[in-house]
Enzyme design. Structure first.
Site, PDB file in Angstrom:
ATOM      1  N   ALA A  25     -83.405  -7.842 -27.496  1.00  0.00           N
ATOM      2  CA  ALA A  25     -83.614  -6.440 -27.856  1.00  0.00           C
ATOM      3  C   ALA A  25     -82.291  -5.917 -28.403  1.00  0.00           C
ATOM      4  O   ALA A  25     -81.256  -6.031 -27.744  1.00  0.00           O
ATOM      5  CB  ALA A  25     -84.054  -5.630 -26.648  1.00  0.00           C
TER       6      ALA A  25
ATOM      7  N   VAL B 225     -79.346  -8.731 -24.727  1.00  0.00           N
ATOM      8  CA  VAL B 225     -78.877  -7.651 -25.587  1.00  0.00           C
ATOM      9  C   VAL B 225     -78.373  -8.236 -26.904  1.00  0.00           C
ATOM     10  O   VAL B 225     -77.470  -9.066 -26.928  1.00  0.00           O
ATOM     11  CB  VAL B 225     -77.755  -6.837 -24.909  1.00  0.00           C
ATOM     12  CG1 VAL B 225     -77.243  -5.748 -25.858  1.00  0.00           C
ATOM     13  CG2 VAL B 225     -78.269  -6.220 -23.615  1.00  0.00           C
ATOM     14  N   LYS B 226     -78.977  -7.782 -27.984  1.00  0.00           N
ATOM     15  CA  LYS B 226     -78.653  -8.287 -29.319  1.00  0.00           C
ATOM     16  C   LYS B 226     -77.639  -7.352 -29.975  1.00  0.00           C
ATOM     17  O   LYS B 226     -77.820  -6.133 -29.993  1.00  0.00           O
ATOM     18  CB  LYS B 226     -79.930  -8.373 -30.153  1.00  0.00           C
ATOM     19  CG  LYS B 226     -79.863  -9.278 -31.370  1.00  0.00           C
ATOM     20  CD  LYS B 226     -81.270  -9.407 -31.951  1.00  0.00           C
ATOM     21  CE  LYS B 226     -81.297 -10.316 -33.160  1.00  0.00           C
ATOM     22  NZ  LYS B 226     -82.663 -10.380 -33.740  1.00  0.00           N
ATOM     23  N   LEU B 227     -76.576  -7.942 -30.519  1.00  0.00           N
ATOM     24  CA  LEU B 227     -75.464  -7.171 -31.070  1.00  0.00           C
ATOM     25  C   LEU B 227     -75.052  -7.729 -32.425  1.00  0.00           C
ATOM     26  O   LEU B 227     -75.142  -8.935 -32.654  1.00  0.00           O
ATOM     27  CB  LEU B 227     -74.261  -7.244 -30.117  1.00  0.00           C
ATOM     28  CG  LEU B 227     -74.495  -6.727 -28.694  1.00  0.00           C
ATOM     29  CD1 LEU B 227     -73.450  -7.289 -27.754  1.00  0.00           C
ATOM     30  CD2 LEU B 227     -74.494  -5.204 -28.680  1.00  0.00           C
TER      31      LEU B 227
END
Length: 217
Positions: A56, A82-84
Site C-alpha cells: 500500500a 508500506v510502498k515508498l
C-alpha cells in the site's frame, strides 16, 4: 519466485485466490484511483483475502508526511507493506519503517545504483520497472540480473520484486534472472498456464481415451 497480483480490484483477487498461486498483492495510487474506493477499505479487504504481503503506497512526496501516511497504512493489517518512492525522502522514510520493524517496498527503481540505496535503507522489497525501462529502449531484464549480482555479492537481504511486467515472457525472464518475486496483472497471471502444444496434446489424450470406452470412476 513469489507471484503477486498487481491490482486493487477485489473481484479480480477473489477470482484468482482459489488457484493457490497468489502469494501477495501490489497496489499503487493509480490502481486505487481506478477502483474508485477508499484506500483504507480496499487495503483492509485485500489483506483479509491474501495472507501474503500487500503493498500500500504512501502518496506524499515529503519525508514527514510519508511517515505519517505509512504509519496509518501499516496499522490496517499486519501484512501491509508500506510502498515508498525511490527518492531521498522515500529512502529516509524507508529507514524509519525498517527501524520500526515495518516492511517496505521501495518502488520506481530504474538502476542498480538506486537498488543499492534501497538495500542500504533496509527495504524489504525493491521494485525495478522492467516494462517501463524497455519502453524507453533500456534492458529491463538486464537490470534484474545486475541487481541480483549486486545483492548476492554484498549480502543484502532486500528482495527483488520485478514490476511492470507486461507478458508471460517477462515473468519467465524475471524468474531466470533470480527475482525473489514478480508482480503483474490478472491477464498475464492467467496466461502463464497457456501453451498451444499443451492444448494439442490434451486434445489427443482425450480423443484416444474416448476410444477405449473406459471410465476411471
Amino acid at each position: 519466485m513469489k507471484l503477486f497480483l498487481d491490482t486493487a480490484d477485489v473481484a479480480v483477487i477473489k477470482d484468482m485466490v482459489p488457484t493457490g498461486m497468489v502469494d501477495g498483492v501490489t497496489t499503487n495510487p493509480s490502481l486505487i484511483a481506478k477502483s474508485g474506493r477508499n484506500i483504507a477499505e480496499v487495503i483492509a479487504e485485500i489483506c483479509a483475502l491474501v495472507e501474503g504481503p500487500i503493498s500500500a503506497e504512501a502518496v506524499s512526496l515529503d519525508f514527514e508526511t510519508m511517515v505519517k501516511e505509512g504509519d496509518k497504512l501499516a496499522a490496517i493489517a499486519p501484512n501491509v507493506v508500506v510502498k515508498l518512492p525511490l527518492t531521498w525522502d522515500g529512502l529516509r522514510a524507508c529507514r524509519v519503517f525498517t527501524d520500526k520493524g515495518i516492511k517496505t517496498n521501495v518502488t520506481l527503481c530504474f538502476s542498480a545504483a538506486q537498488a543499492l540505496l534501497a538495500a542500504k535503507a533496509g527495504a524489504t522489497f525493491v521494485s525495478p520497472f522492467v516494462g517501463r525501462l524497455e519502453d524507453n529502449g533500456a534492458d529491463g531484464i538486464g537490470l534484474l540480473e545486475e541487481i541480483r549480482v549486486l545483492y548476492d555479492v554484498h549480502g543484502f537481504e532486500t528482495q527483488i520484486l520485478a514490476a511492470s511486467l507486461r507478458n508471460v515472457g517477462h515473468v519467465a525472464a524475471a524468474a531466470v534472472a533470480g527475482s525473489d518475486a514478480a508482480t503483474f496483472g490478472a491477464d498475464t497471471f492467467k496466461a502463464l498456464v497457456n501453451h498451444p502444444l499443451t492444448d494439442k496434446g490434451l486434445d489427443a489424450f482425450v480423443s484416444d481415451w474416448a476410444k477405449t470406452g473406459q471410465s476411471i470412476l
